[in-house]
Motif scaffolding. Structure first.
Motif, short mmCIF file in Angstrom:
data_model
loop_
_atom_site.label_atom_id
_atom_site.label_comp_id
_atom_site.label_asym_id
_atom_site.label_seq_id
_atom_site.Cartn_x
_atom_site.Cartn_y
_atom_site.Cartn_z
N GLU A 113 -5.77 -21.34 -7.45
CA GLU A 113 -6.27 -20.08 -7.33
C GLU A 113 -4.95 -19.62 -7.68
N SER A 114 -4.08 -18.63 -7.92
CA SER A 114 -3.19 -17.61 -8.00
C SER A 114 -2.95 -16.41 -6.55
N GLY A 115 -1.47 -15.94 -6.50
CA GLY A 115 -1.36 -15.45 -5.52
C GLY A 115 -0.39 -15.95 -4.75
N CYS A 116 0.46 -15.06 -4.33
CA CYS A 116 1.08 -15.57 -2.81
C CYS A 116 1.20 -14.33 -1.76
N PRO A 117 0.83 -14.88 -0.72
CA PRO A 117 0.74 -13.69 0.84
C PRO A 117 1.62 -12.87 1.09
N GLN B 95 -0.93 -9.71 7.45
CA GLN B 95 -0.81 -9.94 6.08
C GLN B 95 -1.45 -9.24 4.94
N ASP B 96 -0.92 -8.56 4.14
CA ASP B 96 -0.64 -7.38 3.40
C ASP B 96 -1.72 -7.86 1.98
N THR B 97 -2.78 -7.36 1.82
CA THR B 97 -3.85 -8.22 0.95
C THR B 97 -4.19 -7.04 -0.60
N THR B 98 -2.95 -5.81 -0.45
CA THR B 98 -3.46 -4.69 -0.80
C THR B 98 -2.85 -4.68 -2.26
N ILE B 99 -1.49 -5.37 -2.38
CA ILE B 99 -0.47 -4.96 -3.90
C ILE B 99 -0.71 -6.15 -4.47
N LYS B 100 -0.68 -6.40 -5.47
CA LYS B 100 -0.52 -7.56 -6.87
C LYS B 100 -0.08 -8.21 -6.55
N LYS C 278 -1.81 -12.49 -1.64
CA LYS C 278 -3.58 -13.06 -1.25
C LYS C 278 -3.57 -13.61 0.23
N LYS C 279 -4.40 -14.09 1.02
CA LYS C 279 -4.82 -13.46 1.79
C LYS C 279 -4.32 -15.88 2.12
N PHE C 280 -3.28 -15.75 3.70
CA PHE C 280 -2.99 -16.98 3.89
C PHE C 280 -3.98 -17.81 5.31
N LEU C 281 -4.67 -18.74 4.95
CA LEU C 281 -5.20 -19.52 6.09
C LEU C 281 -4.33 -20.45 5.86
N GLY C 282 -3.45 -20.87 7.39
CA GLY C 282 -2.75 -22.07 7.22
C GLY C 282 -2.29 -22.40 8.67
N THR D 190 4.19 -23.80 16.65
CA THR D 190 3.39 -23.63 14.89
C THR D 190 2.10 -23.17 15.81
N ILE D 191 1.46 -21.87 14.90
CA ILE D 191 0.68 -21.10 14.80
C ILE D 191 -0.83 -21.17 13.78
N LEU D 192 -1.06 -20.87 14.24
CA LEU D 192 -2.74 -21.03 12.87
C LEU D 192 -3.03 -19.23 12.49
N LEU D 193 -2.32 -19.06 11.61
CA LEU D 193 -3.13 -17.79 10.52
C LEU D 193 -4.80 -18.15 10.47
N GLU D 194 -5.25 -17.29 10.53
CA GLU D 194 -7.05 -17.17 10.02
C GLU D 194 -7.48 -15.81 9.63
#
Length: 350
Positions: A123-127, A148-153, A156-160, A176-180
């Protein structure tokens, strides 16, 4: 490299390192890496940088020792395939695909990198992360919020997982935290308490202890600064908000060069006398990396322009220029090249 990859995906085209899982024509982006002759040199350069970052993430995920075992295994297979009597099927081992690499990893280890490959290779994109924090003195916790801002070109959403490093009065602590979700709120336990003594030695992550003047900090908060993903384990764009004093302390006392560059970029938004003094101190320090000092001079100029109506005293970098370039007790510049080992700079006078 990370900034170049993010900038390319934001402004140009998405970067997919492997198109193998394509199931429909709608999955194909404007750049297809199966046809190398159809790709621009800019895309190839950005893709190579992203590939390097992804390999670094895999190395961190499975461990350096296991990574070396995997590379040795692949080298042995490739060496065998180069023999004259090697079968045609074995010669395919000269080429490594994402799928074959994942298969070798699962064979030699118990770890599964499929989720990592799906997110960063297929997949492409960076959070794009936007963060801020507040301190609750009553409960002695740091209330951290990450959006997480997914509105700009190119985003993408990051899970990890993500590492948070908090520099407190009593030392540096990592969690360490978990982004969901799109908005993540966490409470981080604070290990320090506010003290009335405003001058004390502060232990840093490097093991050093430094004297800090804490008179300018918030008397109700023992947090000196916070860093998100300090070791750059995730390909991400980060916008973190903290007080100007936090950025000033981070620039002056943090020895990590990337951290200092982050602080310099943030301090452009805080034109003040304290910011001016901090930048001047770093510019004069021979212990700082020379590129940090160069960027510090540019930021100091930016601050001086922002404070044009209130600036008093010597011009922003004039005193530094006089001390380095001018002869003693003279207003004339030196005519020769001056190399200073104490300043760790090589300077040429005009």
């Amino acid at each position: 490299d990370m900034l170049d990859v993010i900038r390319y995906e934001r402004e140009e085209n998405p970067i997919r390192l492997d198109f193998a899982p394509i199931k429909s024509e709608s999955d194909i982006t404007s750049v297809n890496n199966r046809r190398g002759t159809m790709m621009s040199s800019q895309y190839l350069e950005a893709a190579a940088k992203k590939a390097h970052l992804v390999v670094r993430m895999i190395d961190d995920f499975i461990g350096r020792e296991i990574m070396m075992q995997i590379l040795n295994k692949l080298m042995c297979l490739a060496t065998t395939a180069c023999l004259k009597d090697a079968s045609l099927s074995s010669r395919s081992r000269l080429h490594i695909s994402s799928k074959s690499f994942s298969r070798v990893v699962s064979t030699l280890t118990t770890k599964d990198i499929q989720a990592l490959l799906t997110q960063w290779v297929y997949e492409s994109g960076c959070p794009r992360l936007i963060g801020s924090f507040t301190f609750s003195r009553k409960r002695n916790v740091v209330e951290l919020e990450l959006k997480q801002d997914t509105t700009i070109k190119g985003s993408k959403k990051f899970l990890g997982s993500l590492v948070i490093r908090v520099q407190e009065l009593e030392g540096s602590f990592s969690q360490t935290i978990l982004l969901e979700d799109s908005v993540t709120k966490y409470e981080l336990t604070c290990h320090s308490k506010v003290r009335r003594n405003k001058k004390k030695k502060i232990p840093l992550i490097s093991g050093d202890e430094v004297d800090m003047d804490l008179n300018q900090m918030d008397p109700e908060c023992p947090i000196l600064w916070i860093r998100i993903d300090p070791d750059l384990k995730v390909i991400r764009e980060l916008q973190f908000e903290q007080a100007d004093y936090n950025w000033q302390c981070e620039l002056r006392y943090e020895r990590d060069i990337l951290s200092q560059f982050e602080a310099l970029d943030a301090l452009k938004r805080y034109p003040s006398q304290n910011t001016r003094e901090t930048l001047g101190t770093v510019l004069d320090s021979s212990h700082c990396f020379y590129r940090v000092r160069i960027e510090c001079a540019h930021v100091l100029t930016h601050i001086a322009n922002s404070m044009a109506n209130t600036w008093t005293g010597t011009l922003a970098t004039l005193s530094f220029f006089r001390r380095v370039f001018m002869s003693t007790n003279s207003t004339l510049t030196t005519t020769n090249v001056t190399t200073s080992s104490t300043n760790n700079l090589s300077l040429t006078a005009p």
